[in-house]
Design a protein around this motif. Structure first.
Motif, mmCIF file in Angstrom:
data_model
loop_
_atom_site.group_PDB
_atom_site.id
_atom_site.type_symbol
_atom_site.label_atom_id
_atom_site.label_comp_id
_atom_site.label_asym_id
_atom_site.label_seq_id
_atom_site.Cartn_x
_atom_site.Cartn_y
_atom_site.Cartn_z
ATOM 1 N N TYR A 1 0.829 -1.207 0.000
ATOM 2 C CA TYR A 1 0.000 0.000 0.000
ATOM 3 C C TYR A 1 0.864 1.258 0.000
ATOM 4 O O TYR A 1 0.597 2.213 -0.736
ATOM 5 C CB TYR A 1 -0.915 -0.016 1.223
ATOM 6 N N ILE A 2 1.913 1.253 0.821
ATOM 7 C CA ILE A 2 2.817 2.406 0.863
ATOM 8 C C ILE A 2 3.542 2.568 -0.470
ATOM 9 O O ILE A 2 3.676 3.686 -0.992
ATOM 10 C CB ILE A 2 3.831 2.236 2.016
ATOM 11 N N GLU A 3 3.991 1.469 -1.049
ATOM 12 C CA GLU A 3 4.762 1.535 -2.291
ATOM 13 C C GLU A 3 3.938 2.049 -3.464
ATOM 14 O O GLU A 3 4.501 2.624 -4.400
ATOM 15 C CB GLU A 3 5.363 0.169 -2.616
ATOM 16 N N ARG A 4 2.621 1.854 -3.415
ATOM 17 C CA ARG A 4 1.800 2.377 -4.510
ATOM 18 C C ARG A 4 1.248 3.769 -4.180
ATOM 19 O O ARG A 4 0.340 4.269 -4.835
ATOM 20 C CB ARG A 4 0.672 1.409 -4.857
ATOM 21 N N VAL B 1 -3.241 6.555 -0.025
ATOM 22 C CA VAL B 1 -3.524 7.695 0.853
ATOM 23 C C VAL B 1 -3.292 7.288 2.313
ATOM 24 O O VAL B 1 -3.807 6.270 2.765
ATOM 25 C CB VAL B 1 -4.969 8.180 0.658
ATOM 26 N N THR B 2 -2.537 8.100 3.038
ATOM 27 C CA THR B 2 -2.232 7.774 4.434
ATOM 28 C C THR B 2 -3.336 8.218 5.378
ATOM 29 O O THR B 2 -3.825 7.438 6.190
ATOM 30 C CB THR B 2 -0.902 8.422 4.858
ATOM 31 N N ASN B 3 -3.723 9.493 5.308
ATOM 32 C CA ASN B 3 -4.768 10.009 6.188
ATOM 33 C C ASN B 3 -5.763 10.812 5.364
ATOM 34 O O ASN B 3 -5.411 11.851 4.794
ATOM 35 C CB ASN B 3 -4.187 10.879 7.298
ATOM 36 N N ALA B 4 -6.997 10.351 5.311
ATOM 37 C CA ALA B 4 -8.035 11.028 4.521
ATOM 38 C C ALA B 4 -9.143 11.576 5.400
ATOM 39 O O ALA B 4 -10.198 11.950 4.905
ATOM 40 C CB ALA B 4 -8.622 10.052 3.495
ATOM 41 N N LEU B 5 -8.900 11.610 6.728
ATOM 42 C CA LEU B 5 -9.963 11.949 7.683
ATOM 43 C C LEU B 5 -11.156 11.022 7.418
ATOM 44 O O LEU B 5 -10.978 9.822 7.498
ATOM 45 C CB LEU B 5 -10.302 13.435 7.631
ATOM 46 N N ASP B 6 -12.346 11.584 7.079
ATOM 47 C CA ASP B 6 -13.438 10.644 6.794
ATOM 48 C C ASP B 6 -13.836 10.650 5.310
ATOM 49 O O ASP B 6 -14.945 10.263 4.961
ATOM 50 C CB ASP B 6 -14.646 10.900 7.702
ATOM 51 N N SER C 1 -25.562 14.296 13.287
ATOM 52 C CA SER C 1 -25.582 15.171 12.121
ATOM 53 C C SER C 1 -24.190 15.138 11.490
ATOM 54 O O SER C 1 -23.190 14.907 12.194
ATOM 55 C CB SER C 1 -25.923 16.608 12.527
ATOM 56 N N PRO C 2 -24.077 15.340 10.175
ATOM 57 C CA PRO C 2 -22.753 15.313 9.532
ATOM 58 C C PRO C 2 -21.763 16.257 10.209
ATOM 59 O O PRO C 2 -22.063 17.433 10.441
ATOM 60 C CB PRO C 2 -23.060 15.764 8.099
ATOM 61 N N GLY C 3 -20.609 15.717 10.580
ATOM 62 C CA GLY C 3 -19.569 16.520 11.209
ATOM 63 C C GLY C 3 -19.789 16.830 12.671
ATOM 64 O O GLY C 3 -18.993 17.569 13.273
ATOM 65 N N GLU C 4 -20.822 16.257 13.291
ATOM 66 C CA GLU C 4 -21.130 16.585 14.689
ATOM 67 C C GLU C 4 -20.098 16.022 15.656
ATOM 68 O O GLU C 4 -19.874 16.573 16.736
ATOM 69 C CB GLU C 4 -22.524 16.071 15.041
ATOM 70 N N HIS C 5 -19.478 14.909 15.294
ATOM 71 C CA HIS C 5 -18.444 14.323 16.141
ATOM 72 C C HIS C 5 -17.280 13.950 15.219
ATOM 73 O O HIS C 5 -17.401 13.037 14.407
ATOM 74 C CB HIS C 5 -18.973 13.082 16.871
ATOM 75 N N THR C 6 -16.172 14.675 15.327
ATOM 76 C CA THR C 6 -15.095 14.516 14.358
ATOM 77 C C THR C 6 -13.777 14.184 15.035
ATOM 78 O O THR C 6 -13.713 14.007 16.251
ATOM 79 C CB THR C 6 -14.926 15.798 13.525
ATOM 80 N N GLY C 7 -12.726 14.132 14.239
ATOM 81 C CA GLY C 7 -11.383 13.869 14.742
ATOM 82 C C GLY C 7 -10.447 13.736 13.559
ATOM 83 O O GLY C 7 -10.754 13.043 12.588
ATOM 84 N N THR C 8 -9.299 14.400 13.626
ATOM 85 C CA THR C 8 -8.370 14.400 12.490
ATOM 86 C C THR C 8 -7.916 13.000 12.119
ATOM 87 O O THR C 8 -7.824 12.648 10.947
ATOM 88 C CB THR C 8 -7.134 15.267 12.833
ATOM 89 N N PHE C 9 -7.646 12.174 13.114
ATOM 90 C CA PHE C 9 -7.067 10.862 12.840
ATOM 91 C C PHE C 9 -8.095 9.738 12.947
ATOM 92 O O PHE C 9 -7.869 8.719 13.595
ATOM 93 C CB PHE C 9 -5.873 10.617 13.766
ATOM 94 N N ARG C 10 -9.232 9.940 12.278
ATOM 95 C CA ARG C 10 -10.232 8.884 12.241
ATOM 96 C C ARG C 10 -10.205 8.167 10.892
ATOM 97 O O ARG C 10 -11.150 7.452 10.545
ATOM 98 C CB ARG C 10 -11.627 9.448 12.517
ATOM 99 N N GLY C 11 -9.113 8.340 10.145
ATOM 100 C CA GLY C 11 -9.003 7.689 8.848
ATOM 101 C C GLY C 11 -7.618 7.127 8.622
ATOM 102 O O GLY C 11 -6.953 7.456 7.638
ATOM 103 N N ASN C 12 -7.137 6.285 9.527
ATOM 104 C CA ASN C 12 -5.788 5.719 9.427
ATOM 105 C C ASN C 12 -5.775 4.604 8.386
ATOM 106 O O ASN C 12 -6.096 3.452 8.678
ATOM 107 C CB ASN C 12 -5.339 5.194 10.793
ATOM 108 N N SER C 13 -5.379 4.938 7.182
ATOM 109 C CA SER C 13 -5.468 3.984 6.078
ATOM 110 C C SER C 13 -4.573 2.764 6.277
ATOM 111 O O SER C 13 -4.912 1.667 5.853
ATOM 112 C CB SER C 13 -5.124 4.672 4.760
ATOM 113 N N LEU C 14 -3.415 2.952 6.891
ATOM 114 C CA LEU C 14 -2.536 1.801 7.132
ATOM 115 C C LEU C 14 -3.213 0.802 8.075
ATOM 116 O O LEU C 14 -3.076 -0.416 7.908
ATOM 117 C CB LEU C 14 -1.200 2.268 7.708
ATOM 118 N N ALA C 15 -3.961 1.314 9.050
ATOM 119 C CA ALA C 15 -4.708 0.429 9.943
ATOM 120 C C ALA C 15 -5.849 -0.260 9.195
ATOM 121 O O ALA C 15 -6.152 -1.427 9.457
ATOM 122 C CB ALA C 15 -5.250 1.214 11.134
#
Length: 422
Positions: free
Chosen positions: A64-67, A70-75, A287-301
């Protein structure tokens, strides 16, 4: 170790119990900078159920890294998230008849707990939450409020607000056990009891940090029924006991219950940061965006987690877990029989086990003796009265046997240093 002493905060913990510099790890074996090997019965506090550097997971991440994935896409939508959701639904949730939506939250288990509590209060429009004695749910303020151990509490944190603590199953050590579910039901059905019906009840089906306390199937079923009858949301914290630790993927499967909300983290990302909240669709009232967080999209995980879930395509892995767990139980009970004055109980399920001692400091001594001999094992319980087995589920038979041999030698040495006066 001087650099860590000089520059790292006093809050550091495990480095004090295992004072060496680790440089390599494979499955359930770790190496330090001197080349010494250690059998890992700690398993990243339950975040490494699939072992250190599983070859298939490692290859998937590298590819995944070699291609330039995306590392972090949020949501935002990514192919990594798509494949993880698809795998979780098709391999885990749908075969178990669990109709859950998935919320990706901040990267740790405590973020999932905070989200679950916030959502329960929003949905039910009530502020009260019930938690249990000896519970452990995390260290952010909401999660800390539902955590039992007084070591983590200070009054000025203000964390106990809007939380009621109730007795966990078999909390009272007596012949005539009080049924805590009957007690709660009586409180909540009595309009003059002074107890408000809560928005939700959060529970671990097996309390890991609390000392390997196992809720019975009967108790869990009664808890679910009370929640249904009284319109209370049942939240199961499966952060440490999920991901196969008990032999089933979810720890609550043995009771045949279906929680309203489930928190999952630790091994769901195979040790890479990821936490999710599973919820019945009608509970998903954000509601959309009501509960967020920058690192809720860890693609490697996502990539690692989807690959790890392939182990659940059939029941082979589950059978392996139960077979290894049976071996651990047999060995631990045999060891306990040798030291009846030092060991009061052995309890567990699947691949979570604990040896409890009535002798103050005994389990801490076992951990220290184990480290000297090449074993990583932590303590649990309010007074560290339990030595805890939490090895990777993938541990090989050779690693397991070696680790259990070291554990027995460590207990023997600890017993010699803690003589019991007749």
């Amino acid at each position: 170790m001087d650099l860590f002493e000089k520059y790292e905060s006093n809050v550091r913990g495990y480095i004090r119990s295992f004072p060496t510099i680790f440089v390599k790890a494979q499955n359930a074996t770790m190496w330090d900078h001197t080349g010494k090997t250690y059998i890992d019965f700690f398993g990243g506090a339950g975040s490494l159920n699939y072992g250190h550097n599983d070859p298939a997971i490692k290859r998937a991440i590298i590819e995944y890294i070699e291609r330039d994935g995306v590392t972090n896409a949020l949501d935002k939508a990514t192919d990594a998230k798509y494949h993880f959701i698809e795998k979780l639904q098709n391999t885990i949730l749908k075969p178990r008849g669990l109709d859950y939506k998935i919320q990706f939250v901040g990267p740790t288990g405590t973020n999932a707990v905070e989200t679950a509590l916030k959502l329960a209060r929003k949905v039910k429009q009530r502020s009260k939450i019930v938690a249990f004695t000896n519970a452990y749910h995390g260290h952010t303020l909401g999660a800390l409020a539902v955590t039992g151990n007084e070591f983590y509490h200070d009054d000025y944190y203000g964390v106990p607000l809007n939380v009621t603590k109730m007795p966990f199953d078999n909390y009272f050590d007596s012949e005539n056990q009080m049924d805590s579910i009957d007690m709660m039901r009586h409180y909540y059905e009595d309009a003059s009891s002074g107890y408000e019906v809560p928005a939700g009840i959060i529970v671990e089906t097996i309390q890991g940090e609390g000392g390997i306390n196992i809720a019975s199937v009967e108790w869990l079923k009664k808890l679910e029924k009370m929640c249904r009858d009284l319109d209370i949301l049942l939240i199961v914290d499966d952060i440490q006991m999920g991901n196969g630790r008990t032999g089933n993927f979810f720890s609550f499967e043995r009771a045949g219950i279906k929680p309203d909300i489930v928190t999952v983290s630790k091994s769901i990302g195979t040790g890479l940061p990821m936490a999710i909240v599973l919820m019945r669709p009608e509970i998903d009232q954000w509601s959309p965006g009501e509960h967020t967080g920058t690192f809720r999209g860890n693609s490697l995980a996502f990539v690692a987690g989807a690959k790890a879930l392939e182990r659940w395509d059939n029941d082979t892995f589950s059978k392996e877990i139960l077979a290894k767990g049976a071996k651990v139980e047999q060995r631990m009970k045999a060891i306990a029989a040798r030291f009846p004055q030092h060991i009061g109980d052995v309890r567990g399920l699947g691949m979570i086990w604990g040896i409890e001692s009535p002798v103050e400091g005994f389990c801490g001594q076992i951990s220290r003796e184990g480290f000297e001999r090449g074993l990583i094992a932590e303590t649990a319980g309010a007074t560290d009265q339990v030595i805890k087995f939490l090895a990777p589920l993938t541990i090989s038979e050779a690693e397991l046997d070696k680790g259990l041999d070291i554990l027995e030698a460590s207990i023997t040495a600890a017993a010699a240093k803690h003589p019991i006066n007749e």
